[in-house]
Enzyme design. Structure first.
Site, PDB file in Angstrom:
ATOM      1  N   SER A 146       0.868  -1.187   0.000  1.00  0.00           N
ATOM      2  CA  SER A 146       0.000   0.000   0.000  1.00  0.00           C
ATOM      3  C   SER A 146       0.898   1.229   0.000  1.00  0.00           C
ATOM      4  CB  SER A 146      -0.858  -0.001   1.272  1.00  0.00           C
ATOM      5  OG  SER A 146      -1.418   1.278   1.496  1.00  0.00           O
ATOM      6  N   TYR A 159      -2.136  -0.930  10.277  1.00  0.00           N
ATOM      7  CA  TYR A 159      -2.265  -1.221   8.842  1.00  0.00           C
ATOM      8  C   TYR A 159      -1.011  -0.771   8.087  1.00  0.00           C
ATOM      9  CZ  TYR A 159      -3.960  -1.137   4.037  1.00  0.00           C
ATOM     10  OH  TYR A 159      -4.099  -1.345   2.687  1.00  0.00           O
TER      11      TYR A 159
END
Ligand SMILES: NC(=O)c1ccc[n+]([C@@H]2O[C@H](COP(=O)([O-])OP(=O)(O)OC[C@H]3O[C@@H](n4cnc5c(N)ncnc54)[C@H](OP(=O)(O)O)[C@@H]3O)[C@@H](O)[C@H]2O)c1
Length: 268
Positions: A146, A159
């Site tokens: 990401s 995350y």
């Protein structure tokens, strides 16, 4: 897209394949004539995707319902593949979850579950399937990270950290495997229009565009690719130009409202 002789007739295992980015990736791989093993928790949803791939591409598709955050799940997947005599040529570690909010207000079990899935299962599954690829001197592993991997992200702390693990792990593995014939690459999407990201932010990318980036990353050489030019610019600014503390403070200000307001949306 022209079919690649290196993919046609070979087998890909894709985690998180039923929806979003994973579903777009398996569509591209099926179009290349690959046989597919789709993995996620919801077996019925996986079957819907599998049926579509069989109908549209004549693909040979198997599904396996597994919670990859469970300890032992990657081993079960590896055993299942070995029992079926399946040689895996492409592994796409795509399954992931996010958790938006301050760590102090988070359920500790969900924090642990996120790390187990986003980081633990990626490393363990890679360790199970890489030796066969190295022995055959061919294959590829794509780890979906990401843009959050490139700098600390307040309210997405676990995350972003899990994706930083994926990015660092993949870059190291890329160096380890450079001379083995195995391609290892991290692909980092930014905000993408999927169930994971229902926020109303502008400029979200389509899962198909991310899948296209995955396909070109498979053909490329470097260890890490960011999907989309604006996302690449963002990772350069936040990951390279700014000191980590400044990047963290800016991210905190940017995400504060979404994280502390009463929203259920989850950002990348
Ligand atoms: N959307 C974004 O803005 C964005 C941005 C950057 C990176 N990413 C990354 O892209 C990847 C795909 O996400 P997405 O946006 O396509 O989200 P998504 O549509 O929610 O897809 C996530 C997939 O992972 C599977 N999954 C979730 N938990 C699992 C578990 N414990 N075990 C096995 N499978 C599990 C889900 O299926 P089941 O629920 O059936 O298990 C689903 O197929 C993730 O790694 C995510 O972090 C997304």
């Amino acid at each position: 897209m022209r079919r690649s002789a290196e993919l046609t007739g070979r087998t890909a295992v894709v985690t998180g394949a039923a929806t979003g980015i994973g579903a777009a990736i398996v569509e591209r791989l099926a179009a290349q004539g690959m046989e597919l093993v789709l993995v996620a928790r919801d077996g019925a949803r996986l079957e819907v995707t599998a049926e579509r791939l069989r109908a549209e591409h004549g693909a040979q598709v198997s599904t396996l319902a597994l919670d990859l955050a469970d300890h032992g799940a990657p081993a079960r997947l590896a055993e299942w593949l070995a029992e079926a005599g399946t040689e895996v040529d492409v592994l796409v570690n795509n399954a992931g979850v996010s958790l938006l909010g301050p760590v102090a207000g988070s359920d500790p079990a969900r924090v642990r579950g996120l790390v187990d899935l986003n980081a633990g299962a990626v490393a363990e599954l890679t360790a199970f399937l890489l030796p066969g690829m190295v022995a055959r001197r061919r294959g590829a592993i794509v780890n979906v990270a990401s843009t959050g991997a490139y700098a600390p992200a307040a309210y997405l702390a676990a995350y972003a950290a899990s994706k930083a693990f994926v990015l660092s792990f993949t870059r190291a593995l890329w160096a380890e495997t450079r001379a083995t014939g195995v391609r290892v690459v991290a692909v980092s999407p930014g905000p993408t229009e999927t169930a994971m990201n229902t926020s109303r932010m502008p400029g979200k990318r389509d899962p198909g565009a991310v899948a296209d980036t995955v396909m070109s990353a498979l053909r490329g050489r470097g260890p890490a690719v960011v999907d989309g030019r604006l996302n690449a610019l963002q990772t350069f600014v936040f990951g390279r130009l700014l000191p980590a503390s400044a990047a963290a403070v800016i991210a905190e200000r940017t995400l504060r409202k979404a994280a502390l307001g009463n929203v259920s949306s989850v950002l990348p």
